[in-house]
Design a protein around this motif. Structure first.
Motif, PDB file in Angstrom:
ATOM      1  N   HIS A 152       0.857  -1.182   0.000  1.00  0.00           N
ATOM      2  CA  HIS A 152       0.000   0.000   0.000  1.00  0.00           C
ATOM      3  C   HIS A 152       0.895   1.236   0.000  1.00  0.00           C
ATOM      4  O   HIS A 152       1.656   1.463   0.931  1.00  0.00           O
ATOM      5  N   GLN A 153       0.788   2.020  -1.074  1.00  0.00           N
ATOM      6  CA  GLN A 153       1.564   3.244  -1.200  1.00  0.00           C
ATOM      7  C   GLN A 153       0.742   4.424  -0.682  1.00  0.00           C
ATOM      8  O   GLN A 153      -0.405   4.623  -1.103  1.00  0.00           O
ATOM      9  N   PHE A 154       1.330   5.187   0.233  1.00  0.00           N
ATOM     10  CA  PHE A 154       0.631   6.334   0.801  1.00  0.00           C
ATOM     11  C   PHE A 154       1.237   7.630   0.270  1.00  0.00           C
ATOM     12  O   PHE A 154       2.430   7.685  -0.066  1.00  0.00           O
ATOM     13  N   LYS A 155       0.404   8.656   0.215  1.00  0.00           N
ATOM     14  CA  LYS A 155       0.832   9.948  -0.327  1.00  0.00           C
ATOM     15  C   LYS A 155       1.199  10.931   0.771  1.00  0.00           C
ATOM     16  O   LYS A 155       1.297  12.124   0.529  1.00  0.00           O
ATOM     17  N   PHE A 156       1.372  10.412   1.981  1.00  0.00           N
ATOM     18  CA  PHE A 156       1.778  11.246   3.110  1.00  0.00           C
ATOM     19  C   PHE A 156       2.875  10.518   3.874  1.00  0.00           C
ATOM     20  O   PHE A 156       3.100   9.315   3.672  1.00  0.00           O
ATOM     21  N   GLU A 157       3.547  11.250   4.752  1.00  0.00           N
ATOM     22  CA  GLU A 157       4.636  10.670   5.531  1.00  0.00           C
ATOM     23  C   GLU A 157       4.097   9.664   6.537  1.00  0.00           C
ATOM     24  O   GLU A 157       3.316  10.010   7.417  1.00  0.00           O
ATOM     25  N   VAL A 158       4.510   8.404   6.404  1.00  0.00           N
ATOM     26  CA  VAL A 158       4.088   7.342   7.321  1.00  0.00           C
ATOM     27  C   VAL A 158       5.183   7.131   8.363  1.00  0.00           C
ATOM     28  O   VAL A 158       6.347   6.929   8.034  1.00  0.00           O
ATOM     29  N   ASN A 159       4.795   7.168   9.619  1.00  0.00           N
ATOM     30  CA  ASN A 159       5.753   6.960  10.704  1.00  0.00           C
ATOM     31  C   ASN A 159       5.566   5.564  11.296  1.00  0.00           C
ATOM     32  O   ASN A 159       5.976   4.596  10.696  1.00  0.00           O
ATOM     33  N   GLU A 160       4.912   5.425  12.442  1.00  0.00           N
ATOM     34  CA  GLU A 160       4.780   4.091  13.025  1.00  0.00           C
ATOM     35  C   GLU A 160       3.505   3.384  12.608  1.00  0.00           C
ATOM     36  O   GLU A 160       2.522   4.013  12.207  1.00  0.00           O
ATOM     37  N   LEU A 161       3.535   2.052  12.742  1.00  0.00           N
ATOM     38  CA  LEU A 161       2.448   1.173  12.342  1.00  0.00           C
ATOM     39  C   LEU A 161       2.051   0.289  13.511  1.00  0.00           C
ATOM     40  O   LEU A 161       2.896  -0.108  14.313  1.00  0.00           O
ATOM     41  N   THR A 162       0.767  -0.066  13.585  1.00  0.00           N
ATOM     42  CA  THR A 162       0.345  -1.053  14.582  1.00  0.00           C
ATOM     43  C   THR A 162      -1.052  -1.554  14.252  1.00  0.00           C
ATOM     44  O   THR A 162      -1.833  -0.876  13.573  1.00  0.00           O
ATOM     45  N   TRP A 163      -1.353  -2.754  14.732  1.00  0.00           N
ATOM     46  CA  TRP A 163      -2.714  -3.262  14.730  1.00  0.00           C
ATOM     47  C   TRP A 163      -3.345  -3.004  16.087  1.00  0.00           C
ATOM     48  O   TRP A 163      -2.634  -2.812  17.091  1.00  0.00           O
ATOM     49  N   ASN A 164      -4.680  -3.026  16.145  1.00  0.00           N
ATOM     50  CA  ASN A 164      -5.341  -3.094  17.444  1.00  0.00           C
ATOM     51  C   ASN A 164      -5.283  -4.533  17.938  1.00  0.00           C
ATOM     52  O   ASN A 164      -4.874  -5.451  17.211  1.00  0.00           O
ATOM     53  N   ASN A 165      -5.671  -4.768  19.177  1.00  0.00           N
ATOM     54  CA  ASN A 165      -5.539  -6.106  19.762  1.00  0.00           C
ATOM     55  C   ASN A 165      -6.423  -7.155  19.103  1.00  0.00           C
ATOM     56  O   ASN A 165      -6.090  -8.336  19.094  1.00  0.00           O
ATOM     57  N   SER A 166      -7.542  -6.728  18.542  1.00  0.00           N
ATOM     58  CA  SER A 166      -8.448  -7.689  17.910  1.00  0.00           C
ATOM     59  C   SER A 166      -8.102  -7.959  16.452  1.00  0.00           C
ATOM     60  O   SER A 166      -8.793  -8.743  15.784  1.00  0.00           O
ATOM     61  N   ASN A 167      -7.055  -7.311  15.933  1.00  0.00           N
ATOM     62  CA  ASN A 167      -6.498  -7.614  14.617  1.00  0.00           C
ATOM     63  C   ASN A 167      -7.385  -7.167  13.451  1.00  0.00           C
ATOM     64  O   ASN A 167      -7.151  -7.538  12.306  1.00  0.00           O
ATOM     65  N   ASP A 168      -8.419  -6.356  13.722  1.00  0.00           N
ATOM     66  CA  ASP A 168      -9.317  -5.962  12.635  1.00  0.00           C
ATOM     67  C   ASP A 168      -9.174  -4.491  12.238  1.00  0.00           C
ATOM     68  O   ASP A 168      -9.882  -4.011  11.349  1.00  0.00           O
ATOM     69  N   LEU A 169      -8.251  -3.773  12.896  1.00  0.00           N
ATOM     70  CA  LEU A 169      -7.967  -2.390  12.532  1.00  0.00           C
ATOM     71  C   LEU A 169      -6.457  -2.190  12.461  1.00  0.00           C
ATOM     72  O   LEU A 169      -5.713  -2.747  13.273  1.00  0.00           O
ATOM     73  N   PHE A 170      -6.028  -1.375  11.498  1.00  0.00           N
ATOM     74  CA  PHE A 170      -4.607  -1.106  11.292  1.00  0.00           C
ATOM     75  C   PHE A 170      -4.384   0.394  11.398  1.00  0.00           C
ATOM     76  O   PHE A 170      -5.094   1.181  10.763  1.00  0.00           O
ATOM     77  N   TYR A 171      -3.396   0.793  12.200  1.00  0.00           N
ATOM     78  CA  TYR A 171      -3.169   2.196  12.530  1.00  0.00           C
ATOM     79  C   TYR A 171      -1.848   2.694  11.940  1.00  0.00           C
ATOM     80  O   TYR A 171      -0.833   1.991  11.991  1.00  0.00           O
ATOM     81  N   LEU A 172      -1.885   3.932  11.429  1.00  0.00           N
ATOM     82  CA  LEU A 172      -0.681   4.616  10.952  1.00  0.00           C
ATOM     83  C   LEU A 172      -0.591   5.977  11.618  1.00  0.00           C
ATOM     84  O   LEU A 172      -1.575   6.706  11.667  1.00  0.00           O
ATOM     85  N   THR A 173       0.586   6.337  12.128  1.00  0.00           N
ATOM     86  CA  THR A 173       0.806   7.736  12.512  1.00  0.00           C
ATOM     87  C   THR A 173       1.480   8.418  11.340  1.00  0.00           C
ATOM     88  O   THR A 173       2.345   7.846  10.672  1.00  0.00           O
ATOM     89  N   ASN A 174       1.084   9.669  11.092  1.00  0.00           N
ATOM     90  CA  ASN A 174       1.582  10.319   9.882  1.00  0.00           C
ATOM     91  C   ASN A 174       1.512  11.835   9.994  1.00  0.00           C
ATOM     92  O   ASN A 174       1.034  12.395  10.993  1.00  0.00           O
ATOM     93  N   ALA A 175       1.991  12.481   8.956  1.00  0.00           N
ATOM     94  CA  ALA A 175       1.961  13.941   8.864  1.00  0.00           C
ATOM     95  C   ALA A 175       1.370  14.350   7.526  1.00  0.00           C
ATOM     96  O   ALA A 175       1.712  13.782   6.486  1.00  0.00           O
ATOM     97  N   GLN A 176       0.488  15.345   7.581  1.00  0.00           N
ATOM     98  CA  GLN A 176      -0.076  15.926   6.376  1.00  0.00           C
ATOM     99  C   GLN A 176      -0.159  17.429   6.573  1.00  0.00           C
ATOM    100  O   GLN A 176      -0.807  17.902   7.508  1.00  0.00           O
ATOM    101  N   GLY A 177       0.508  18.163   5.704  1.00  0.00           N
ATOM    102  CA  GLY A 177       0.482  19.613   5.800  1.00  0.00           C
ATOM    103  C   GLY A 177       0.991  20.135   7.129  1.00  0.00           C
ATOM    104  O   GLY A 177       0.497  21.146   7.633  1.00  0.00           O
ATOM    105  N   GLY A 178       1.952  19.415   7.701  1.00  0.00           N
ATOM    106  CA  GLY A 178       2.521  19.831   8.979  1.00  0.00           C
ATOM    107  C   GLY A 178       1.685  19.455  10.188  1.00  0.00           C
ATOM    108  O   GLY A 178       2.054  19.751  11.319  1.00  0.00           O
ATOM    109  N   GLN A 179       0.548  18.798   9.958  1.00  0.00           N
ATOM    110  CA  GLN A 179      -0.333  18.372  11.048  1.00  0.00           C
ATOM    111  C   GLN A 179      -0.170  16.869  11.291  1.00  0.00           C
ATOM    112  O   GLN A 179       0.145  16.108  10.369  1.00  0.00           O
TER     113      GLN A 179
END
Length: 325
Positions: A152-179
């Motif tokens: 999966h190619q993202f158009k914003f800066e991707v930092n850390e990755l993680t799943w939730n404990n139930s394995n049905d959601l995937f989380y990305l921390t990122n930056a867009q426009g300085g936010q």
């Protein structure tokens, strides 16, 4: 928790504030992680190696067990299998992911990737490894076949990755426009479910509490935010650090949160109230930290320099929370 229990925790760490230092590498340590049963601690370094320490719970000491060599670039992040205590994986700038078997001290698999890897996480069900590279491409590796099954190619800066404990959601921390944002995707469909505007600056790191009740994020705005994982609201922010927050870790019971940055202190906070329980003075920026999965012991690594040669990295790992004698 009550104020009495906060006082008890503070009293505990007034006594248990000793630390020990262990040399594991020839260069700076970028990443640390305990295995599921807490008997092993792994560290990854700019020296291209992964080192395993054995933890002696009777003496509260670490002993260097083995150093894995094979990467041709810096080991920037590693993680253990969520339940299999002898398997770990590492992400390197050499465009590979490696899976290591701590029972036989061998590399079990080398998976070529499409870029220089900087972050990695293992799914709670143990079936998938997600790895992100410097070009903001996230690849999903099937552990059984040891092959990449989705990119999966993202158009914003991707930092850390993680799943939730139930394995049905995937989380990305990122930056867009300085936010700073946390993007949450339905998994495995990878359809965007929520985009949380979490910080006014780049959102760097994310960590789930062991029971999955909440997660914390750290940002270049020097704030740590604690979020309710179900309702997705910010429960509180921790404002004590002054520099970008690089690393976070929850204690085994989910009651304490350690935060590391370029500040000359590691903050240990009470999650329910945000109050400081303890602080750990450090001389250099903190790259990585991790609570033991069963005890109030914190492993961490800073950009330490050799006492005899300040231009040389010390390559040390520290263990804090030991009882003063």
């Amino acid at each position: 928790m009550t104020s009495a229990s906060i006082d008890q925790l503070r009293s505990y760490f007034e006594v248990h504030c000793k630390q020990k230092e262990y040399v594991g590498h020839f260069s700076k340590v970028h990443t640390l992680g305990w295995n599921a049963d807490g008997r092993r601690l792994a560290s990854g370094s700019y020296d291209k190696c992964v080192t395993i320490f054995l933890f002696d719970s009777q003496r509260d000491t670490l002993r260097k067990d083995y150093t894995y060599k094979g990467h041709n670039g810096s080991v920037d992040q590693l993680c253990w299998h969520p339940t299999h205590s002898e398997q770990l994986t590492s992400a390197s700038g050499d465009k590979t992911v490696r899976i290591w078997d701590a029972r036989v001290h061998k590399c079990a698999a080398t998976i070529p990737t499409k870029g220089e890897n900087i972050n990695i996480t293992w799914s709670p069900d143990g079936n998938t490894i997600a790895v992100g590279n410097k070009e903001d491409l996230v690849s999903f590796i099937d552990v059984r076949s040891q092959k990449i099954v989705n990119d999966h190619q993202f158009k914003f800066e991707v930092n850390e990755l993680t799943w939730n404990n139930s394995n049905d959601l995937f989380y990305l921390t990122n930056a867009q426009g300085g936010q700073g944002y946390v993007h949450i995707y339905n998994y495995p469909e990878m359809e965007l479910a929520h985009a949380i505007h979490a910080h006014p600056g780049n959102c760097i790191c994310i960590k789930f509490e062991p029971h999955g009740r909440y997660f914390a994020t750290g940002s270049v705005d020097a704030l740590v935010s604690v979020w309710d994982a179900k309702e997705l609201y910010c429960m509180r922010t921790l404002p004590r650090l002054e520099w970008p927050v690089r690393t976070l870790s929850f204690s085994h019971d989910g009651e304490l949160l350690a935060s590391g940055s370029e500040d000359q202190v590691i903050d240990v906070a009470h999650v329910a109230t945000g109050e400081r329980i303890a602080h750990i003075p450090v001389s250099y920026p903190t790259f990585t930290l991790a609570w033991h999965p069963r005890h109030f012991l914190l492993a961490y690594a800073c950009d330490d320099k050799d006492d005899r040669d300040r231009d040389r990295d010390a390559g040390t790992v520290k263990l804090w929370g030991l009882e003063r004698i």
